[in-house]
Design a protein around this motif. Structure first.
Motif, PDB file in Angstrom:
ATOM      1  N   SER A  92       0.724  -0.990  -0.070  1.00 16.97           N
ATOM      2  CA  SER A  92      -0.206  -0.205  -0.146  1.00 16.97           C
ATOM      3  C   SER A  92       0.824   1.430  -0.149  1.00 16.97           C
ATOM      4  O   SER A  92       1.986   1.418   0.093  1.00 16.97           O
ATOM      5  N   ARG A 135      -4.108  -0.852  -2.196  1.00 14.31           N
ATOM      6  CA  ARG A 135      -4.791   0.202  -2.284  1.00 14.31           C
ATOM      7  C   ARG A 135      -3.548   1.543  -2.270  1.00 14.31           C
ATOM      8  O   ARG A 135      -2.179   1.658  -1.684  1.00 14.31           O
ATOM      9  N   ARG A 161     -12.119   7.829  -6.215  1.00 10.29           N
ATOM     10  CA  ARG A 161     -11.846   6.629  -6.020  1.00 10.29           C
ATOM     11  C   ARG A 161     -12.064   5.937  -7.466  1.00 10.29           C
ATOM     12  O   ARG A 161     -12.828   6.479  -8.040  1.00 10.29           O
ATOM     13  N   SER A 167     -11.587  -3.742  -9.206  1.00  7.40           N
ATOM     14  CA  SER A 167     -10.457  -4.453  -7.261  1.00  7.40           C
ATOM     15  C   SER A 167      -9.045  -5.112  -7.540  1.00  7.40           C
ATOM     16  O   SER A 167      -9.176  -5.889  -5.828  1.00  7.40           O
ATOM     17  N   GLY A 170      -6.274  -3.924  -6.679  1.00  7.40           N
ATOM     18  CA  GLY A 170      -6.705  -2.228  -5.532  1.00  7.40           C
ATOM     19  C   GLY A 170      -7.394  -0.923  -6.094  1.00  7.40           C
ATOM     20  O   GLY A 170      -7.870  -1.239  -7.556  1.00  7.40           O
ATOM     21  N   TRP A 171      -7.074  -0.921  -6.077  1.00  6.77           N
ATOM     22  CA  TRP A 171      -7.932   0.882  -5.516  1.00  6.77           C
ATOM     23  C   TRP A 171      -6.614   2.539  -5.449  1.00  6.77           C
ATOM     24  O   TRP A 171      -5.996   1.718  -4.250  1.00  6.77           O
TER      25      TRP A 171
END
Length: 222
Positions: A92, A135, A161, A167, A170-171
């Motif tokens: 992340s 993310r 977003r 997803s 991820g995002w």
């Protein structure tokens, strides 16, 4: 060329300095923040006011550019005896962009759209989504003298977003905050950003608000 108004006042310099100190405990800056603080200090003293500062929104009508940026990278995983036997792993990231409004320049809806768009674009360039990407957060911090701005409503409503492969890769989330000497205002995508900023800038006030049962309930049910 007519002299420009200073890009920073002593209260704003203090805010930026404390943000640099706070974020510097965990984040890596993309360039030496001491150079940024030195230049802002010179502006306060009137030593750099004859030309627009291209890093300052509202300076000569130029596109907004962050005065400084920082990044945080986190990795998680589970391994069987050694890292060579990986069961799963994820990474992340957070990219933080600091913007400074020149005194007298209001945060209009259009200027906020430019600033937030710049932050998202810069963050998006650094995202490399793959199966291990969880993310990426893009945080847009706007430091200004006054919160009474026509673009404040746009900031409060703003969130971003973007999902990568539904997803599976991820995002990316975007969040924003306006910081003045008297207030911290976050957008609806801000989550706990307001609390984090308050803990950096006003730690005594933050501890007082989160003390005891009332503070515990506030954290749990926010």
């Amino acid at each position: 060329m007519e002299p420009q108004a200073p890009a920073v006042s002593p209260p704003l310099y203090d805010i930026i300095s404390r943000l640099v100190d706070g974020y510097g405990r965990w984040y890596d800056f993309d360039r030496d923040p001491a150079e940024c603080l030195k230049r802002l200090s010179e502006e306060i003293k009137g030593q750099a006011l004859t030309a627009p500062n291209e890093d300052t929104p509202g300076a000569g009508g130029l596109s907004p550019v962050p005065i400084i940026s920082a990044a945080l990278h986190e990795e998680q995983g589970a391994y069987l005896l050694t890292r060579r036997a990986t069961m799963w792993e994820s990474h992340s990231h957070e990219f933080v962009y600091f913007f400074l409004l020149r005194p007298g320049v209001p945060l209009t809806k259009e200027l906020f759209a430019e600033i937030s768009g710049t932050a998202v674009s810069l963050g998006r360039e650094r995202v490399h989504p793959d199966a291990n990407h969880l993310r990426t957060d893009v945080t847009c911090l706007i430091v200004a003298d006054d919160a009474d701005n026509p673009g404040l409503a746009a900031l409060k409503k703003w969130s971003y977003r973007e999902n990568f492969k539904m997803s599976l890769h991820g995002w990316m989330d975007g969040r924003a905050a306006l910081i003045t000497p008297r207030s911290i205002i976050t957008g609806k995508g801000g989550g706990r950003l307001g609390d984090f900023l308050e803990s950096l800038l006003y730690p005594d006030r933050y501890r007082a608000r989160n003390r005891g049962l009332r503070g515990w309930l506030r954290r749990v049910f926010r």
